[in-house]
Design a protein around this motif. Structure first.
Motif, PDB file in Angstrom:
ATOM      1  N   TYR A   1     -26.339 -70.712 -24.834  1.00 32.76           N
ATOM      2  CA  TYR A   1     -27.476 -69.926 -25.309  1.00 32.76           C
ATOM      3  C   TYR A   1     -28.740 -70.282 -24.543  1.00 32.76           C
ATOM      4  N   TRP A   2     -29.673 -69.325 -24.469  1.00 31.41           N
ATOM      5  CA  TRP A   2     -30.946 -69.568 -23.799  1.00 31.41           C
ATOM      6  C   TRP A   2     -31.657 -70.773 -24.422  1.00 31.41           C
ATOM      7  N   THR A   3     -32.423 -71.455 -23.620  1.00 29.22           N
ATOM      8  CA  THR A   3     -33.224 -72.571 -24.108  1.00 29.22           C
ATOM      9  C   THR A   3     -34.392 -72.046 -24.932  1.00 29.22           C
ATOM     10  N   SER A   4     -34.572 -72.593 -26.119  1.00 31.86           N
ATOM     11  CA  SER A   4     -35.674 -72.158 -26.981  1.00 31.86           C
ATOM     12  C   SER A   4     -37.008 -72.323 -26.266  1.00 31.86           C
ATOM     13  N   GLY A   5     -37.875 -71.330 -26.428  1.00 27.09           N
ATOM     14  CA  GLY A   5     -39.208 -71.395 -25.846  1.00 27.09           C
ATOM     15  C   GLY A   5     -39.286 -70.984 -24.387  1.00 27.09           C
ATOM     16  N   SER A   6     -38.164 -70.698 -23.755  1.00 28.89           N
ATOM     17  CA  SER A   6     -38.189 -70.319 -22.343  1.00 28.89           C
ATOM     18  C   SER A   6     -38.579 -68.851 -22.193  1.00 28.89           C
ATOM     19  N   LYS A   7     -39.022 -68.502 -20.993  1.00 29.70           N
ATOM     20  CA  LYS A   7     -39.364 -67.121 -20.671  1.00 29.70           C
ATOM     21  C   LYS A   7     -38.385 -66.615 -19.628  1.00 29.70           C
ATOM     22  N   VAL A   8     -37.881 -65.417 -19.839  1.00 23.55           N
ATOM     23  CA  VAL A   8     -36.916 -64.808 -18.931  1.00 23.55           C
ATOM     24  C   VAL A   8     -37.573 -63.586 -18.289  1.00 23.55           C
ATOM     25  N   THR A   9     -37.506 -63.528 -16.957  1.00 22.07           N
ATOM     26  CA  THR A   9     -38.083 -62.414 -16.204  1.00 22.07           C
ATOM     27  C   THR A   9     -36.983 -61.690 -15.440  1.00 22.07           C
ATOM     28  N   VAL A  10     -37.010 -60.379 -15.517  1.00 17.37           N
ATOM     29  CA  VAL A  10     -35.992 -59.547 -14.861  1.00 17.37           C
ATOM     30  C   VAL A  10     -36.687 -58.585 -13.901  1.00 17.37           C
TER      31      VAL A  10
END
Length: 420
Positions: A217-226
């Motif tokens: 699962y994604w790391t909590s608090g992270s930002k993902v940019t696409v």
């Protein structure tokens, strides 16, 4: 020699005209420069002077318009006007069929102009531009082009929404409106980055669906940019992409809720700590709930649920159930699995009997207006992208492509579905 070439040209023209004029009309090359020869030089000298004067008055500015004049299947993002040796003073762009003007922005230094947004597909546009050089001499340029048609282009509809905050299980999911055969180039044109430092890999579920996720699962608090760099990328023979877009989302706190069908309970764990335990009612033995990791993909405070839409019909073809106002409903699968409030079941059902057609039910009231109900609490405290894990059900594990549920695929199998 110059007069001779001129005479020969006139002679050839005379021959084509059937002999109306003859070579002797302008004298011979050795005629000593008679009146005919003299008169032929005067206009030529005058024209040269006119040409030189026009050249001296012409602007040094050069307008460059993209796409080129007459272009077909042009990108909906490519339109721009630039200038060399001067500055633009005005640009007008219109849809040819309607005359509607396209809003655009002229650079403060007059060096260029671009539309403020993307253009429409399958539309012919005209551009009229004017510029001047440092001496104030003007130049004009006109052009027209036609943008790529929907039939010759593809776009990808994406999840999650730009700027949203989601749970740790939310994948990046792209659904294309055309079948993609050139999967490698299309996938290579999509860049997914996360501040959590996780490796992110794409997996093709079909010719039209491409999902991205990390191993865990994604790391909590992270930002993902696409970044969708699909403009001009060939997805299939004669089909090109038109998107040049970036979007991002933030991963919120971690919330994973585990439904135990045997004990008829659900434990809500947030950031590693149990915050709630609910009594639930899952799928009945003849219509059990899927096992596996399921991601909340939609939320509705109230919604209608009709069994006919998911294959549960009676002998007359009507739905085995049709509830117009199911409270606090959250989708877990494309095929119709929800976790939702239940007001029609007796309080004694929850925690003791599995009675549903495959959904997970929480005690609730009709109207979805009592925040003290279990269904209301879970709805209010859940994000799109939160994970609900179902275990100990007699049913099979949910398919990875049934909803946003790629977590039910082993990491090596996931990577094997990448085109890169």
């Amino acid at each position: 020699m110059r007069d001779g070439k001129r005479r020969r040209g006139i002679a050839a023209t005379a021959a084509l005209l059937g002999g109306v004029l003859t070579l002797s009309a302008c004298g011979g090359e050795g005629s000593g420069g008679g009146p005919g020869a003299e008169s032929s030089k005067e206009p030529e000298k005058g024209q040269a002077q006119v040409d030189r004067a026009a050249a001296e008055k012409s602007s040094d500015a050069r307008i460059l318009i993209t796409p080129k004049d007459g272009a077909d299947n042009a990108s909906i993002h490519a339109a721009q006007v630039r200038v060399e040796g001067g500055k633009l003073t005005s640009v007008t762009m219109k849809a040819a069929a309607t005359g509607q003007e396209v809003e655009g922005t002229l650079a403060s230094d007059g060096s260029g102009w671009k539309p403020d947004g993307q253009l429409e597909r399958a539309t012919r546009y005209t551009i009229s531009a004017e510029a001047e050089d440092p001496d104030g001499r003007k130049v004009l340029e006109n052009s027209s082009f036609t943008t790529v048609s929907p039939g010759n282009s593809f776009i990808g509809y994406f999840t999650p929404e730009d700027g949203s905050t989601v749970g740790v299980g939310m994948p990046v999911s792209l659904n294309f409106d055309k079948g993609i055969t050139n999967k490698k180039d299309v996938q290579a044109a999509i860049e997914v980055n996360t501040t959590g430092g996780q490796e992110v890999v794409g997996h093709w579920f079909s010719d039209t669906r491409l999902d991205f996720r990390p191993k865990d699962y994604w790391t909590s608090g992270s930002k993902v940019t696409v970044d969708l760099n699909l403009d001009g990328v060939e997805g299939a023979d004669g089909i090109t992409g038109v998107q040049d877009k970036s979007f991002s989302f933030t991963v919120g706190r971690s919330q994973v809720s585990t439904v135990d069908v045997n004990t008829k309970t659900m434990e809500v764990v947030r950031d590693g700590r149990t915050v709630k335990t609910f009594k639930i009612s899952a799928g009945a033995p003849e219509t059990p709930t899927y096992n596996g990791q399921m991601v909340i993909s939609e939320k509705y405070k109230e919604t209608r649920m009709n069994g006919a839409t998911v294959g549960f019909t009676d002998d007359d073809g009507k739905g085995e159930y049709d509830i117009p106002d199911v409270p606090h409903a959250m989708r877990l699968s494309t095929s119709g699995t929800f976790i939702h409030g239940n007001y029609w079941g007796a309080d004694s059902v929850f925690g003791s009997v599995n009675t549903s057609h495959g959904c997970v039910g929480l005690n609730d009231v009709q109207g979805a207006d009592d925040p003290g109900q279990d269904g209301a609490w879970f709805y209010d405290n859940s994000l799109l992208g939160d994970v609900v894990v179902v275990k100990n059900s007699p049913d099979k594990q949910i398919a990875p492509d049934n909803g946003l549920n790629g977590w039910n695929m082993a990491w090596e199998d996931w990577k094997a579905g990448s085109a890169l």
